[in-house]
Design a protein around this motif. Structure first.
Motif, PDB file in Angstrom:
ATOM      1  N   GLY A 114       0.657  -1.378  -0.042  1.00 36.89           N
ATOM      2  CA  GLY A 114      -0.125  -0.046   0.041  1.00 36.89           C
ATOM      3  C   GLY A 114       0.752   1.449  -0.079  1.00 36.89           C
TER       4      GLY A 114
ATOM      5  N   ILE B 166      -0.792   1.396  -7.214  1.00 33.99           N
ATOM      6  CA  ILE B 166      -2.222   0.674  -7.220  1.00 33.99           C
ATOM      7  C   ILE B 166      -2.512   0.438  -5.853  1.00 33.99           C
ATOM      8  N   GLY B 167      -1.541  -0.017  -4.915  1.00 34.97           N
ATOM      9  CA  GLY B 167      -1.842   0.071  -3.742  1.00 34.97           C
ATOM     10  C   GLY B 167      -2.076   1.178  -3.005  1.00 34.97           C
TER      11      GLY B 167
ATOM     12  N   ASN C  26       9.766  -0.964   2.731  1.00 35.49           N
ATOM     13  CA  ASN C  26      10.690   0.083   2.983  1.00 35.49           C
ATOM     14  C   ASN C  26      10.175   1.159   3.975  1.00 35.49           C
TER      15      ASN C  26
ATOM     16  N   ASP D 126       7.021  -8.144   4.911  1.00 36.40           N
ATOM     17  CA  ASP D 126       7.712  -8.469   3.651  1.00 36.40           C
ATOM     18  C   ASP D 126       6.848  -9.612   3.115  1.00 36.40           C
TER      19      ASP D 126
ATOM     20  N   THR E  32      -1.363  -5.956  -3.478  1.00 30.32           N
ATOM     21  CA  THR E  32      -0.641  -5.516  -4.638  1.00 30.32           C
ATOM     22  C   THR E  32       0.770  -5.379  -4.713  1.00 30.32           C
TER      23      THR E  32
ATOM     24  N   LEU F 207       8.845  -8.150  -9.490  1.00 32.13           N
ATOM     25  CA  LEU F 207       9.220  -8.674 -10.749  1.00 32.13           C
ATOM     26  C   LEU F 207      10.266  -8.971 -11.356  1.00 32.13           C
TER      27      LEU F 207
ATOM     28  N   VAL G 299      -4.210  -9.101  -7.222  1.00 34.15           N
ATOM     29  CA  VAL G 299      -3.735  -8.251  -8.509  1.00 34.15           C
ATOM     30  C   VAL G 299      -2.927  -8.959  -9.157  1.00 34.15           C
ATOM     31  N   SER G 300      -3.393  -9.388 -10.491  1.00 29.34           N
ATOM     32  CA  SER G 300      -2.492 -10.201 -11.367  1.00 29.34           C
ATOM     33  C   SER G 300      -2.132  -9.230 -12.344  1.00 29.34           C
TER      34      SER G 300
ATOM     35  N   GLY H 222      -3.760  -3.703 -17.136  1.00 31.21           N
ATOM     36  CA  GLY H 222      -2.804  -3.647 -18.364  1.00 31.21           C
ATOM     37  C   GLY H 222      -1.826  -2.569 -17.997  1.00 31.21           C
TER      38      GLY H 222
ATOM     39  N   PRO I 180       5.243   3.838  -9.914  1.00 35.18           N
ATOM     40  CA  PRO I 180       6.795   3.667  -9.668  1.00 35.18           C
ATOM     41  C   PRO I 180       7.068   2.317 -10.193  1.00 35.18           C
ATOM     42  N   ILE I 181       6.335   1.475 -10.253  1.00 33.50           N
ATOM     43  CA  ILE I 181       6.906   0.135 -10.671  1.00 33.50           C
ATOM     44  C   ILE I 181       8.096   0.081 -11.764  1.00 33.50           C
TER      45      ILE I 181
HETATM   46  N1  NAP Z   1       1.687  -0.922 -13.190  1.00 33.46           N
HETATM   47  C1  NAP Z   1       1.852  -1.724 -13.886  1.00 33.46           C
HETATM   48  O1  NAP Z   1       1.508  -1.508 -15.160  1.00 33.46           O
HETATM   49  C2  NAP Z   1       0.942  -3.024 -13.687  1.00 33.46           C
HETATM   50  C3  NAP Z   1       0.463  -4.037 -14.695  1.00 33.46           C
HETATM   51  C4  NAP Z   1       0.087  -5.085 -14.554  1.00 33.46           C
HETATM   52  C5  NAP Z   1       0.104  -5.608 -13.107  1.00 33.46           C
HETATM   53  N2  NAP Z   1       0.640  -5.077 -12.174  1.00 33.46           N
HETATM   54  C6  NAP Z   1       0.543  -5.381 -10.860  1.00 33.46           C
HETATM   55  O2  NAP Z   1       0.090  -4.722  -9.728  1.00 33.46           O
HETATM   56  C7  NAP Z   1       0.635  -4.740  -8.586  1.00 33.46           C
HETATM   57  C8  NAP Z   1       0.827  -3.351  -7.972  1.00 33.46           C
HETATM   58  O3  NAP Z   1       2.043  -2.554  -8.681  1.00 33.46           O
HETATM   59  P1  NAP Z   1       2.334  -1.176  -8.977  1.00 33.46           P
HETATM   60  O4  NAP Z   1       2.454  -0.928 -10.286  1.00 33.46           O
HETATM   61  O5  NAP Z   1       1.354  -0.401  -7.975  1.00 33.46           O
HETATM   62  O6  NAP Z   1       3.706  -1.461  -8.298  1.00 33.46           O
HETATM   63  P2  NAP Z   1       4.540  -0.325  -7.338  1.00 33.46           P
HETATM   64  O7  NAP Z   1       3.940   1.160  -7.617  1.00 33.46           O
HETATM   65  O8  NAP Z   1       5.897  -0.579  -7.612  1.00 33.46           O
HETATM   66  O9  NAP Z   1       4.027  -0.757  -5.808  1.00 33.46           O
HETATM   67  C9  NAP Z   1       4.341  -2.093  -5.299  1.00 33.46           C
HETATM   68  C10 NAP Z   1       4.173  -1.958  -3.785  1.00 33.46           C
HETATM   69  O10 NAP Z   1       4.543  -3.165  -3.245  1.00 33.46           O
HETATM   70  C11 NAP Z   1       5.400  -3.083  -2.197  1.00 33.46           C
HETATM   71  N3  NAP Z   1       6.282  -4.386  -2.360  1.00 33.46           N
HETATM   72  C12 NAP Z   1       7.162  -4.983  -3.256  1.00 33.46           C
HETATM   73  N4  NAP Z   1       7.695  -5.961  -2.751  1.00 33.46           N
HETATM   74  C13 NAP Z   1       7.079  -6.403  -1.484  1.00 33.46           C
HETATM   75  C14 NAP Z   1       7.499  -7.246  -0.631  1.00 33.46           C
HETATM   76  N5  NAP Z   1       8.480  -8.352  -0.924  1.00 33.46           N
HETATM   77  N6  NAP Z   1       6.776  -7.153   0.482  1.00 33.46           N
HETATM   78  C15 NAP Z   1       5.924  -6.232   0.823  1.00 33.46           C
HETATM   79  N7  NAP Z   1       5.688  -5.380  -0.003  1.00 33.46           N
HETATM   80  C16 NAP Z   1       6.357  -5.332  -1.139  1.00 33.46           C
HETATM   81  C17 NAP Z   1       6.411  -1.913  -2.410  1.00 33.46           C
HETATM   82  O11 NAP Z   1       6.931  -1.239  -1.466  1.00 33.46           O
HETATM   83  P3  NAP Z   1       8.543  -1.784  -0.914  1.00 33.46           P
HETATM   84  O12 NAP Z   1       9.139  -2.047  -2.148  1.00 33.46           O
HETATM   85  O13 NAP Z   1       8.718  -0.591   0.127  1.00 33.46           O
HETATM   86  O14 NAP Z   1       8.407  -3.173  -0.063  1.00 33.46           O
HETATM   87  C18 NAP Z   1       5.223  -0.950  -3.069  1.00 33.46           C
HETATM   88  O15 NAP Z   1       4.317  -0.671  -1.908  1.00 33.46           O
HETATM   89  C19 NAP Z   1       1.724  -5.450  -8.760  1.00 33.46           C
HETATM   90  O16 NAP Z   1       1.296  -6.883  -8.398  1.00 33.46           O
HETATM   91  C20 NAP Z   1       1.923  -5.651 -10.226  1.00 33.46           C
HETATM   92  O17 NAP Z   1       2.700  -6.837 -10.819  1.00 33.46           O
HETATM   93  C21 NAP Z   1       1.080  -3.605 -12.211  1.00 33.46           C
END
Ligand code: NAP
Length: 234
Positions: free
Chosen positions: A13, A17-18, A38, A57, A80, A84, A126-127, A170, A175-176
Motif C-alpha cells: 500500500g 495501485i496499492g 521500505n 515483507d 498489490t 518482478l 492483483v494479477s 494492463g 513507480p513500478i
Molecule cells: N503498473 C503496471 O503496469 C502493472 C500492470 C499489471 C500488473 N501490475 C501489478 O500490480 C501490482 C501493483 O503494482 P504497482 O504498479 O502498484 O507497483 P509499485 O508502485 O511498484 O508498488 C508496489 C508496492 O509493493 C510493495 N512491495 C514490493 N515488494 C514487496 C514485498 N516483498 N513485501 C511487501 N511489500 C512489497 C512496494 O513497497 P516496498 O518496495 O517498500 O516493499 C510497493 O508498496 C503488482 O502485482 C504488479 O505486478 C502492475
C-alpha cells in the motif's frame, strides 16, 4: 460512504495501485492499514493519507503472519505487493524467476492463509493482463498472473463466505518502472497509450476503483476483471 467503519489492509500500500486503493478506501470511511518493506516510504505514504503503517515483507511467512496477527479480524484485504524479475526464457536466471513467484504468487497465498477476514468481507488479488496477452521475455510474469487468477477462483470456494476476486491490470503508470531510464519509460508509455482504444495508459486510481467495487459488491466472488484500456481487444 461505502466503507464507513470497516477495516481494510493493503499489502503493497505504499505505492502505485496499492496506495491509490488505500487512499480511496480512506475517503470512503475505512480504517486503513498499509504494509510494505521500505519504512521511510511507507511512513510517509501513511501520514499523507491517514493510514496505519506496518512494515512487512510478503516473501516471509513469519512477517505476513505477524502483520495479520496484529490486525485481528478485518473486512477487506488487498494484495498489490510484488517484485518482478523476468528476462529471455532460455537465459533468465532461475533465481530471478523463483523470486518473482515468491513475491507475486506465494505472496498472495501467504496473505490468504494468514488474513482473518469476516464473513462476507473480501480478498482482492492483483494479477496482470500478461496472463492472457503474453509478451516476449515475460513468461514468468504471465505464469504468475495466470496462477493468481486461478487461485482467486479456487479461494472463492475454499474461503467462502469470504469473497475472493482478482483484478488484472494492463499498463499502469506507477513507480513500478522507476528503475527504467526516464526517456525509455516515457517512450514506452506513449507508444502504449497510442495503441489503446482509450488513448492513454492507466493510473493507479483506475485499478483502485475496481478494487473498491469488489469490496462493496457483496455478490462479487470468483471474478477476474481485466482493466486494461482495451488492450485485450486491440
Ligand atoms: N503498473 C503496471 O503496469 C502493472 C500492470 C499489471 C500488473 N501490475 C501489478 O500490480 C501490482 C501493483 O503494482 P504497482 O504498479 O502498484 O507497483 P509499485 O508502485 O511498484 O508498488 C508496489 C508496492 O509493493 C510493495 N512491495 C514490493 N515488494 C514487496 C514485498 N516483498 N513485501 C511487501 N511489500 C512489497 C512496494 O513497497 P516496498 O518496495 O517498500 O516493499 C510497493 O508498496 C503488482 O502485482 C504488479 O505486478 C502492475
Amino acid at each position: 460512504m461505502l466503507l464507513a467503519g470497516q477495516k481494510v489492509v493493503v499489502v503493497g500500500g505504499s505505492s502505485g495501485i496499492g496506495l491509490s486503493t488505500a487512499e480511496f478506501a480512506k475517503k470512503e470511511g475505512a480504517d486503513v492499514v498499509i504494509a510494505s518493506r521500505n519504512r521511510e516510504r511507507l511512513t510517509s505514504a501513511a501520514e499523507r493519507i491517514g493510514a496505519k503503517p506496518v512494515v512487512a515483507d510478503i516473501t516471509s511467512d513469519e512477517s505476513i503472519a505477524a502483520l495479520f496477527k496484529g490486525c485481528g479480524v478485518v473486512d477487506h484485504v488487498v494484495v498489490t505487493a510484488a517484485q518482478l524479475r523476468s528476462g529471455p526464457f532460455k537465459t533468465v536466471p532461475m533465481e530471478d524467476v523463483r523470486a518473482t513467484m515468491e513475491s507475486k504468487f506465494w505472496g498472495c497465498w501467504r496473505v490468504a492463509r494468514s488474513a482473518e477476514i469476516r464473513n462476507g468481507g473480501s480478498l482482492t488479488l492483483v494479477s496482470g493482463y500478461l496472463s492472457i496477452r503474453p509478451r516476449p521475455n515475460s513468461a514468468i510474469v504471465g505464469a504468475a498472473n495466470g496462477a493468481i487468477e486461478s487461485l482467486a477462483r479456487s479461494l472463492a470456494l475454499d474461503l467462502a463466505p469470504v469473497r475472493v476476486n482478482a483484478v488484472s491490470p494492463g499498463i499502469i503508470d506507477t513507480p513500478i518502472r522507476a528503475a527504467m531510464p526516464e526517456a525509455s519509460r516515457k517512450e514506452m508509455l506513449a507508444k502504449t497509450a497510442a495503441a489503446l482504444p482509450v488513448g492513454r495508459v492507466g493510473l493507479g486510481e483506475d485499478i483502485a476503483r475496481q478494487i473498491l467495487a469488489f469490496m462493496a459488491n457483496g455478490f462479487a466472488t470468483g471474478s477476474v476483471v481485466y482493466i486494461d484500456g482495451g488492450a485485450l481487444v486491440s
